[in-house]
Design an enzyme around this catalytic site. Structure first.
Site, PDB file in Angstrom:
ATOM      1  N   LYS A   1       0.868  -1.179   0.000  1.00 15.11           N
ATOM      2  CA  LYS A   1       0.000   0.000   0.000  1.00 15.11           C
ATOM      3  C   LYS A   1       0.904   1.229   0.000  1.00 15.11           C
ATOM      4  CE  LYS A   1      -1.916   2.868   3.145  1.00 15.11           C
ATOM      5  NZ  LYS A   1      -1.922   4.060   2.310  1.00 15.11           N
TER       6      LYS A   1
ATOM      7  N   GLU B   1       9.111   1.070  11.582  1.00 11.05           N
ATOM      8  CA  GLU B   1      10.179   2.076  11.493  1.00 11.05           C
ATOM      9  C   GLU B   1       9.469   3.417  11.570  1.00 11.05           C
ATOM     10  OE1 GLU B   1      12.706   4.599  11.055  1.00 11.05           O
ATOM     11  OE2 GLU B   1      12.155   4.350   8.951  1.00 11.05           O
TER      12      GLU B   1
ATOM     13  N   CYS C   1      12.601  10.977   8.607  1.00 12.29           N
ATOM     14  CA  CYS C   1      12.610  10.497   9.999  1.00 12.29           C
ATOM     15  C   CYS C   1      13.990  10.672  10.589  1.00 12.29           C
ATOM     16  CB  CYS C   1      12.112   9.068  10.096  1.00 12.29           C
ATOM     17  SG  CYS C   1      12.946   7.945   9.022  1.00 12.29           S
TER      18      CYS C   1
ATOM     19  N   GLU D   1       8.208  14.991  17.430  1.00 13.15           N
ATOM     20  CA  GLU D   1       8.579  15.079  16.018  1.00 13.15           C
ATOM     21  C   GLU D   1       7.664  16.064  15.291  1.00 13.15           C
ATOM     22  OE1 GLU D   1       7.941  11.580  13.458  1.00 13.15           O
ATOM     23  OE2 GLU D   1       9.994  11.893  12.745  1.00 13.15           O
TER      24      GLU D   1
HETATM   25  C1  UN1 Z   1      13.552   8.437   6.219  1.00  5.08           C
HETATM   26  O1  UN1 Z   1      13.835   9.536   6.663  1.00  5.08           O
HETATM   27  O2  UN1 Z   1      12.390   7.997   6.335  1.00  5.08           O
HETATM   28  O3  UN1 Z   1      19.327   8.156   5.991  1.00  5.08           O
HETATM   29  C2  UN1 Z   1      14.540   7.610   5.487  1.00  5.08           C
HETATM   30  C3  UN1 Z   1      18.628   8.896   5.283  1.00  5.08           C
HETATM   31  C4  UN1 Z   1      17.998   8.310   4.042  1.00  5.08           C
HETATM   32  C5  UN1 Z   1      16.772   7.548   4.402  1.00  5.08           C
HETATM   33  C6  UN1 Z   1      15.807   8.332   5.221  1.00  5.08           C
HETATM   34  N1  UN1 Z   1      18.955   7.438   3.385  1.00  5.08           N
HETATM   35  O4  UN1 Z   1      18.430  10.054   5.562  1.00  5.08           O
END
Ligand code: UN1
Length: 496
Positions: free
Chosen positions: A176, A251, A285, A386
């Site tokens: 999805k 995650e 993230c 966040e």
């Molecule tokens: C994310 O922020 O969801 O390490 C992934 C990083 C990228 C991946 C980010 N290679 O900032």
């Protein structure tokens, strides 16, 4: 205006949602630009996709892993050819600047090549048996049909982190995509089809989290769920999956700190902080959302950092001179506005930014000024929650030990960074920072696909993507082969 209509991929056929509804995919830099219409699917579509994946599993699991891997290798080569086209389409649907969407496609290419090699590894163990003439080993088995739920911020890279290891391990998938950015995930799936993936091995069903995500998580034939998104939604996914005893890989969020010590190379620390905070418009993230400054450099760093943040060019990511694209949608803008208000109410100082951009070229998109908040203390909400926007807070500290304590004082634990020339402190931080990823003299963003990716505390539930994903997408089978031609009883016949 005319725009293409996309369909779900179910059992090798492109089908509209059973109820016939669609969701429009809008360009966040210009909402009058419609990227396409995507199916607004429901539980019935999910059920068809899961059934197709279940049928395909019967034969896909028997395809030798090196052969499965060859398809991934071909997909990686095709992605290389299509990189520019897919990057442009991604900027149009997601907003981040072209250099970064090229990076997103590149991350999927890297993942394809990395995981393709895994087809000739997928190592198990052999170990001695306690009994004579008995052979003991463990082998990796696929899990079955897996459900994948992916976010809008890395709409090709993150689906590739899930799809490729799931596929090389012999699973079949229902994915999805995020409803804000389905096209990039469609492009990835189309590439797999073009690379020769048999029908039903990957199915894509688009729609909202409640209409598609929930039935996918709850479907009894879905054996495992891999989710990337917010901690709030992740918690719901885990609770629903628990009822069916399904493994879930989560995650989720971060509140990543960059610590700058007095002895740091200040230029380097500034470059890193700017990229970590405002790259991807802060919508990673792994984004830097706290900068911890030692007292000796705090004033100088702050002045220079604010000056640089002010100079960032915000605009349409398709314009190569733009450095910061739009936020993905209106609700993200509202979150940014809300957190500025919360921070100010708690006593933080707005050093630059703080507002949505709505005039002129910005009028038709969802843009927000690069924002720096100063005078922040570790207990304020802006220092703990966040935001997922172009916003960073500055926190000052006296000692190295205090910095580590502040960095660790939050619920999240994804990424952390330390700028220093002191090797002893660097290694102490590597040991003591509560984060799944730690950088020394580099920003909090920029993980590479062949290392474990994930975090501790509320960031995840212990699984890892990248180097680690195979562990989630396979299950161990322990095998004993007795070639003694007689009954041998473990724990009994060889016991003293
Ligand atoms: C994310 O922020 O969801 O390490 C992934 C990083 C990228 C991946 C980010 N290679 O900032």
């Amino acid at each position: 205006m005319t725009y293409p209509t996309y369909h779900n991929l179910i059992g090798g056929q492109w089908l509209p949602a059973a109820e016939g509804r669609t969701i429009l995919n809008l360009n966040p830099a210009n909402h009058s630009d419609v990227v396409g219409a995507f199916p607004s699917s429901h539980a019935g579509d999910v059920a068809l996709a899961v059934a197709a994946a279940k049928t395909a599993f019967a034969s896909w699991r028997l395809v030798p892993a090196p052969k499965r891997a060859e398809i991934l290798m071909r997909a990686g080569l095709l992605l290389k050819e299509r990189k520019e086209q897919y990057a442009r389409q991604m900027t149009r649907e997601m907003g981040k600047v072209l250099a970064e969407t090229r990076g997103d496609v590149q991350e999927a290419i890297d993942e394809a090549f990395y995981v393709a090699g895994e087809g000739r590894r997928l190592f198990g163990q052999t170990t001695p048996s306690e009994l004579q003439n008995k052979f003991a080993m463990s082998v990796r088995m696929p899990v079955g049909v897996v459900g994948l739920i992916t976010p809008w911020n890395f709409p090709m890279a993150i689906p590739s982190w899930k799809l490729f290891p799931a596929l090389v391990s012999g699973n079949t998938c229902v994915i999805k995509p995020a409803s804000d950015t389905p096209l990039s995930t469609y492009n990835l799936v189309q590439t797999l089809v073009d690379a020769g993936l048999p029908p039903g091995v990957v199915n894509i069903v688009s729609g909202t989290g409640s209409a598609v995500g929930t039935p996918l998580v709850e479907h009894p034939d879905v054996r495992a769920i891999s989710f990337t998104g917010s901690s709030a939604v992740g918690s719901l996914v885990a609770q629903r999956a628990a009822a069916g005893f399904k493994p879930v890989s989560l995650e989720m969020g971060g509140k990543n700190a960059q610590i700058v010590l007095d002895d740091a190379n200040l230029e380097l620390a500034l470059d890193g902080a700017l990229w970590g905070s405002f790259g991807t418009t802060g919508q990673r993230c792994t984004a830097t959302s706290r900068i911890l400054l030692q007292k000796g450099i705090a004033e100088k760093f702050t002045a220079e950092f604010v000056a640089r943040a002010r100079k960032l060019i915000v605009g349409d990511g398709l314009d190569e001179s733009v450095e910061v694209g739009p936020q993905v949608n209106e609700s993200q803008i509202e979150t940014s506005e809300k957190y500025v208000a919360i921070a100010l109410a708690e006593g933080a100082k707005l050093l630059t930014g703080g507002h949505a951009l709505t005039d002129g070229a910005y009028a038709h998109g969802t843009f927000f000024e690069p924002t720096v908040l100063g005078g922040v203390t570790p207990s304020m909400r802006i220092a703990r929650e966040e935001v997922f926007g172009p916003m960073v807070c500055l926190i000052e500290f006296e000692t190295f030990e205090e910095a580590i304590a502040i960095a660790n004082s939050i619920d999240y634990g994804l990424s952390a960074s330390l700028y220093t020339k002191d090797v002893n402190r660097a290694f102490t931080a590597i040991r003591d920072l509560e984060a799944g990823i730690t950088y020394i003299n580099a920003p909090t963003i920029g993980a590479e696909v062949h290392l474990p990716f994930g975090g501790v505390k509320h960031t995840g539930n212990g699984h890892r993507e990248g180097n680690g994903a195979i562990d989630f997408f396979t299950t161990w089978k322990s095998v004993y082969v007795d070639f003694s031609d007689r009954l041998q009883r473990a724990q009994i016949d060889n016991a003293e």
